[in-house]
Design a protein around this motif. Structure first.
Motif, PDB file in Angstrom:
ATOM      1  N   LEU A   1       0.828  -1.209   0.000  1.00  0.00           N
ATOM      2  CA  LEU A   1       0.000   0.000   0.000  1.00  0.00           C
ATOM      3  C   LEU A   1       0.864   1.261   0.000  1.00  0.00           C
ATOM      4  O   LEU A   1       0.558   2.228  -0.693  1.00  0.00           O
ATOM      5  N   LEU A   2       1.943   1.238   0.767  1.00  0.00           N
ATOM      6  CA  LEU A   2       2.873   2.367   0.777  1.00  0.00           C
ATOM      7  C   LEU A   2       3.502   2.563  -0.599  1.00  0.00           C
ATOM      8  O   LEU A   2       3.581   3.682  -1.105  1.00  0.00           O
ATOM      9  N   ALA A   3       3.941   1.473  -1.208  1.00  0.00           N
ATOM     10  CA  ALA A   3       4.573   1.555  -2.526  1.00  0.00           C
ATOM     11  C   ALA A   3       3.600   2.101  -3.566  1.00  0.00           C
ATOM     12  O   ALA A   3       3.969   2.977  -4.372  1.00  0.00           O
ATOM     13  N   LEU A   4       2.372   1.626  -3.561  1.00  0.00           N
ATOM     14  CA  LEU A   4       1.376   2.110  -4.517  1.00  0.00           C
ATOM     15  C   LEU A   4       1.047   3.583  -4.274  1.00  0.00           C
ATOM     16  O   LEU A   4       0.921   4.361  -5.219  1.00  0.00           O
ATOM     17  N   GLY A   5       0.913   3.957  -3.012  1.00  0.00           N
ATOM     18  CA  GLY A   5       0.627   5.356  -2.683  1.00  0.00           C
ATOM     19  C   GLY A   5       1.756   6.283  -3.095  1.00  0.00           C
ATOM     20  O   GLY A   5       1.524   7.367  -3.648  1.00  0.00           O
ATOM     21  N   LEU A   6       3.010   5.863  -2.827  1.00  0.00           N
ATOM     22  CA  LEU A   6       4.157   6.683  -3.232  1.00  0.00           C
ATOM     23  C   LEU A   6       4.284   6.766  -4.747  1.00  0.00           C
ATOM     24  O   LEU A   6       4.593   7.830  -5.289  1.00  0.00           O
ATOM     25  N   ALA A   7       4.030   5.658  -5.430  1.00  0.00           N
ATOM     26  CA  ALA A   7       4.103   5.674  -6.895  1.00  0.00           C
ATOM     27  C   ALA A   7       3.057   6.627  -7.467  1.00  0.00           C
ATOM     28  O   ALA A   7       3.355   7.429  -8.357  1.00  0.00           O
ATOM     29  N   ALA A   8       1.852   6.550  -6.933  1.00  0.00           N
ATOM     30  CA  ALA A   8       0.791   7.448  -7.414  1.00  0.00           C
ATOM     31  C   ALA A   8       1.110   8.904  -7.073  1.00  0.00           C
ATOM     32  O   ALA A   8       0.971   9.795  -7.917  1.00  0.00           O
ATOM     33  N   GLY A   9       1.553   9.148  -5.844  1.00  0.00           N
ATOM     34  CA  GLY A   9       1.872  10.508  -5.421  1.00  0.00           C
ATOM     35  C   GLY A   9       3.024  11.101  -6.225  1.00  0.00           C
ATOM     36  O   GLY A   9       2.979  12.265  -6.633  1.00  0.00           O
ATOM     37  N   CYS A  10       4.075  10.310  -6.459  1.00  0.00           N
ATOM     38  CA  CYS A  10       5.215  10.799  -7.244  1.00  0.00           C
ATOM     39  C   CYS A  10       4.814  11.057  -8.687  1.00  0.00           C
ATOM     40  O   CYS A  10       5.258  12.035  -9.293  1.00  0.00           O
ATOM     41  N   THR A  11       3.964  10.199  -9.242  1.00  0.00           N
ATOM     42  CA  THR A  11       3.498  10.404 -10.614  1.00  0.00           C
ATOM     43  C   THR A  11       2.698  11.696 -10.711  1.00  0.00           C
ATOM     44  O   THR A  11       2.911  12.510 -11.619  1.00  0.00           O
ATOM     45  N   LEU A  12       1.784  11.891  -9.780  1.00  0.00           N
ATOM     46  CA  LEU A  12       0.974  13.112  -9.798  1.00  0.00           C
ATOM     47  C   LEU A  12       1.839  14.355  -9.585  1.00  0.00           C
ATOM     48  O   LEU A  12       1.684  15.357 -10.291  1.00  0.00           O
ATOM     49  N   ALA A  13       2.742  14.285  -8.603  1.00  0.00           N
ATOM     50  CA  ALA A  13       3.539  15.462  -8.262  1.00  0.00           C
ATOM     51  C   ALA A  13       4.574  15.797  -9.330  1.00  0.00           C
ATOM     52  O   ALA A  13       4.647  16.938  -9.800  1.00  0.00           O
ATOM     53  N   PHE A  14       5.376  14.812  -9.705  1.00  0.00           N
ATOM     54  CA  PHE A  14       6.509  15.116 -10.575  1.00  0.00           C
ATOM     55  C   PHE A  14       6.148  15.148 -12.059  1.00  0.00           C
ATOM     56  O   PHE A  14       6.598  16.021 -12.787  1.00  0.00           O
ATOM     57  N   VAL A  15       5.357  14.183 -12.502  1.00  0.00           N
ATOM     58  CA  VAL A  15       5.057  14.117 -13.930  1.00  0.00           C
ATOM     59  C   VAL A  15       3.961  15.104 -14.316  1.00  0.00           C
ATOM     60  O   VAL A  15       4.107  15.875 -15.259  1.00  0.00           O
ATOM     61  N   TYR A  16       2.843  15.098 -13.565  1.00  0.00           N
ATOM     62  CA  TYR A  16       1.708  15.933 -13.962  1.00  0.00           C
ATOM     63  C   TYR A  16       1.776  17.351 -13.397  1.00  0.00           C
ATOM     64  O   TYR A  16       1.609  18.317 -14.125  1.00  0.00           O
ATOM     65  N   ALA A  17       2.048  17.495 -12.110  1.00  0.00           N
ATOM     66  CA  ALA A  17       2.053  18.844 -11.519  1.00  0.00           C
ATOM     67  C   ALA A  17       3.292  19.646 -11.918  1.00  0.00           C
ATOM     68  O   ALA A  17       3.191  20.825 -12.258  1.00  0.00           O
ATOM     69  N   LEU A  18       4.465  19.010 -11.883  1.00  0.00           N
ATOM     70  CA  LEU A  18       5.705  19.730 -12.189  1.00  0.00           C
ATOM     71  C   LEU A  18       6.156  19.571 -13.635  1.00  0.00           C
ATOM     72  O   LEU A  18       7.080  20.258 -14.068  1.00  0.00           O
ATOM     73  N   GLY A  19       5.536  18.656 -14.360  1.00  0.00           N
ATOM     74  CA  GLY A  19       5.860  18.472 -15.772  1.00  0.00           C
ATOM     75  C   GLY A  19       7.238  17.909 -16.040  1.00  0.00           C
ATOM     76  O   GLY A  19       7.823  18.176 -17.091  1.00  0.00           O
ATOM     77  N   GLN A  20       7.773  17.117 -15.119  1.00  0.00           N
ATOM     78  CA  GLN A  20       9.092  16.524 -15.314  1.00  0.00           C
ATOM     79  C   GLN A  20       9.023  15.416 -16.366  1.00  0.00           C
ATOM     80  O   GLN A  20       8.086  14.632 -16.387  1.00  0.00           O
ATOM     81  N   PRO A  21      10.027  15.327 -17.239  1.00  0.00           N
ATOM     82  CA  PRO A  21      10.009  14.301 -18.290  1.00  0.00           C
ATOM     83  C   PRO A  21      10.477  12.940 -17.767  1.00  0.00           C
ATOM     84  O   PRO A  21      11.523  12.420 -18.154  1.00  0.00           O
TER      85      PRO A  21
END
Length: 155
Positions: A122-142
């Motif tokens: 659950l921690l791994a899935l939550g961190l993966a989702a949070g990092c995807t939302l934060a870095f890829v979508y919110a910050l636009g990191q490639p």
């Protein structure tokens, strides 16, 4: 010279001091600036100073209080955390952010005998989702979300 009563605090303080001084030294290669016009080295220098202050407190604490013997060092946890960080760096491009994050958390969890499979997942899935939302979508990191391996299958 006063006797060292808490060798763990002394060693931690010495480590923090070394890292803090290294950060301050590395920051000197950049523009420091002022608090109102911060340069690129300002934050590193500030964090180095704060770390050195904590180091002084820890080293001072090592001479007072009850005597605490130095516990035995267990290398399994720190070694697996280091391995998981290296694994993350190696896996990020081939399996993407989600796969690398799952591997990072899974391997790190092996370092503790108290970790359990379901909370770790659950921690791994939550961190993966949070990092995807934060870095890829919110910050636009490639950063590849699914990576090159899964990208080939998706075609």
């Amino acid at each position: 010279m006063p006797a060292i009563r808490k060798p763990k605090d002394l060693l931690s303080g010495a480590f923090f001091m070394a890292v803090g001084l290294a950060a301050i030294g590395l920051a000197q290669g950049y523009t420091i600036g002022t608090a109102s016009r911060m340069g690129s080295g300002y934050f590193a220098a500030l964090m180095g100073l704060i770390l050195c202050a904590f180091a002084v407190i820890l080293i001072g604490r090592s001479f007072f209080g009850r005597v605490e013997p130095l516990p035995g060092m267990l290398l399994r946890g720190p070694a697996l955390v280091l391995i998981s960080a290296l694994l993350y760096a190696v896996l990020l491009r081939p399996v993407g952010l989600i796969g690398a994050t799952l591997a990072l958390v899974g391997v790190s969890a092996l370092g503790s005998p108290r970790s359990r499979p379901l909370p770790t997942l659950l921690l791994a899935l939550g961190l993966a989702a949070g990092c995807t939302l934060a870095f890829v979508y919110a910050l636009g990191q490639p950063i590849p979300i699914l990576g090159e391996i899964f990208g080939r299958w998706a075609r």
